[in-house]
Design a protein around this motif. Structure first.
Motif, PDB file in Angstrom:
ATOM      1  N   CYS A  78      -4.835  -0.868  -2.438  1.00  0.00           N
ATOM      2  CA  CYS A  78      -4.021  -2.033  -2.842  1.00  0.00           C
ATOM      3  C   CYS A  78      -4.562  -3.555  -2.825  1.00  0.00           C
ATOM      4  O   CYS A  78      -5.764  -4.018  -1.992  1.00  0.00           O
ATOM      5  CB  CYS A  78      -3.544  -2.048  -1.317  1.00  0.00           C
ATOM      6  N   HIS A  91       0.653  -4.656  -2.805  1.00  0.00           N
ATOM      7  CA  HIS A  91       0.655  -3.260  -2.858  1.00  0.00           C
ATOM      8  C   HIS A  91       0.420  -2.680  -3.855  1.00  0.00           C
ATOM      9  O   HIS A  91       0.434  -1.525  -4.428  1.00  0.00           O
ATOM     10  CB  HIS A  91       1.514  -2.709  -1.363  1.00  0.00           C
ATOM     11  N   CYS A  99      -5.652   1.349   2.235  1.00  0.00           N
ATOM     12  CA  CYS A  99      -4.513   0.292   3.314  1.00  0.00           C
ATOM     13  C   CYS A  99      -3.875   0.631   4.034  1.00  0.00           C
ATOM     14  O   CYS A  99      -3.735   1.810   4.054  1.00  0.00           O
ATOM     15  CB  CYS A  99      -3.902  -0.470   1.812  1.00  0.00           C
ATOM     16  N   CYS A 103      -0.556   0.737   4.368  1.00  0.00           N
ATOM     17  CA  CYS A 103       0.021   0.998   3.922  1.00  0.00           C
ATOM     18  C   CYS A 103       0.132   2.640   3.688  1.00  0.00           C
ATOM     19  O   CYS A 103       1.035   3.385   3.101  1.00  0.00           O
ATOM     20  CB  CYS A 103       0.452  -0.025   2.681  1.00  0.00           C
TER      21      CYS A 103
END
Ligand SMILES: [Zn+2]
Length: 375
Positions: A281, A264, A274, A276
């Protein structure tokens, strides 16, 4: 720069004891029992490093800095415990030949396990770090949740240990996706698997199996799965991307035992979203790549950043995605490194696949357990 597949690792499946050098008895007034255990661990490590050729008591004394009398007592106890055997006689510089000591590999066992997002790997390793049995079964880490997965883990480990006396099992090392707190033994917000958040994984495993347990992040376990350069990374590309780090000969875990969250890093702030929640990332760019070659090139860019940041000279690759394309990843990463490093001839970096293949992470987890014995 070396070719793909080459490696400086001297052993295929040896688990690294090198980050914990023998302890010399230089602390006056130290607790005697603790000192004795440290010294026994140091002796065991020296015998292990000596390998099948064995090592004499005289040489143990010389290398450890302990007295001949201390070595004699420690060795006697380790032989009585079944950990060491007198296996032959070596050359002598005069007087009678010296008895050589070797490790008894099957004297104790360590269990290693990898909780992957869609597979559970368990294995049993002997004292030399050799895998003697392994099993791999499909799981759904996020979908099944902890109770079902850990029950299966206990069942599979039970099968591995069916014919092994429990007192000969040192413990179980479990590697898991992070983030996690290695010291507390607790998982944190494992990306995409919310039911595992806050789970006391170490205690859950120890309770189910009745054995000591340790946990480690999967990528950090991977870097402990084999001997190698004192400045190396294990890049683990499975459903997520992480890096385990050894710098200056010591494994690096960071302030919260969470170093190496490599997937990340932002490579392109305007890149794709992403999972996340951030954009651009490494993982997101890798997932969006149109071909395996392009995906490997994304990883190469991230690896080049890592190599430049930390001045590494060895990168070991593991994880299912890499193992599925073994002809693509090392070559492509080497190509990107050659383009990115300012002076590739002066900064050679070996890039290779983990010798223990799909067992690398679980073997590193077993190595954690072994390292407790070897000090
Ligand atoms: Zn991300």
């Amino acid at each position: 720069m070396s070719t793909p597949g080459s490696s400086t690792s001297p052993g295929d499946s040896a688990v690294t004891p090198a980050s914990t050098p023998p302890v010399r008895p230089t602390v006056p007034g130290a607790n005697l029992s603790a000192l004795r255990d440290h010294n026994a661990a140091a002796v065991l490590t020296l015998v292990r490093v000596a390998g099948e050729g064995g090592i004499s008591r005289v040489e143990l004394a010389r290398q450890s800095g302990l007295t001949a009398q201390a070595i004699s007592k420690i060795v006697q106890r380790l032989v009585e415990d079944g950990l060491l055997a007198e296996t032959g006689r070596g050359a002598s510089t005069g007087g009678k030949p010296r008895t050589l000591l070797t490790l008894v590999p099957e004297a104790r066992w360590a269990v290693g396990a990898q909780l992957g997002r869609d597979a559970l790997t368990v294995l049993r390793a002997d004292l030399t770090g050799r895998v003697v049995a392994d099993r791999r079964v499909p799981i759904d880490l996020a979908g099944w949740g902890p109770a079902r997965v850990l029950d299966l883990l206990a069942e599979e480990v039970g099968r591995l240990l069916a014919d092994v006396p429990r007192e000969r099992v040192l413990g179980v090392g479990v590697a898991s996706p992070g983030p996690l707190d290695q010291l507390a033994g607790v998982l944190h917000q494992v990306t995409g698997a919310p039911s595992w958040d806050g789970l006391p994984l170490r205690d859950e495993v120890a309770g189910r199996l009745g054995l000591p347990a340790l946990i480690e992040k999967d990528s950090t376990a991977g870097v402990l799965s084999g001997l190698g350069s004192p400045n190396r990374a294990f890049v683990h590309l499975d459903r997520g991307l992480g890096a385990g780090l050894v710098l200056g000969g010591a494994v690096q875990r960071g302030a919260r035992t969470n170093a190496g969250e490599f997937g990340h890093q932002t490579l392109d702030p305007n890149g794709p979203r992403c999972r996340c929640g951030n954009t651009g990332c490494v993982e997101a760019l890798w997932a969006a790549a149109p071909t395996p070659q392009a995906a490997a090139a994304v990883l190469g860019e991230a690896v080049a950043n890592l190599v430049r940041l930390l001045d590494l000279d060895e990168v070991v690759l593991g994880g299912r995605e890499v193992l599925a394309a073994p002809d693509v990843y090392p070559a492509e990463i080497l190509r990107v490194l050659a383009a990115r490093l300012p002076d590739p001839a002066w900064q050679p970096v070996t890039v290779s696949l983990a010798p223990s293949g799909p067992n690398a992470v679980a073997l590193g987890a077993a190595g954690l357990v072994l390292s407790r014995l070897f000090g």
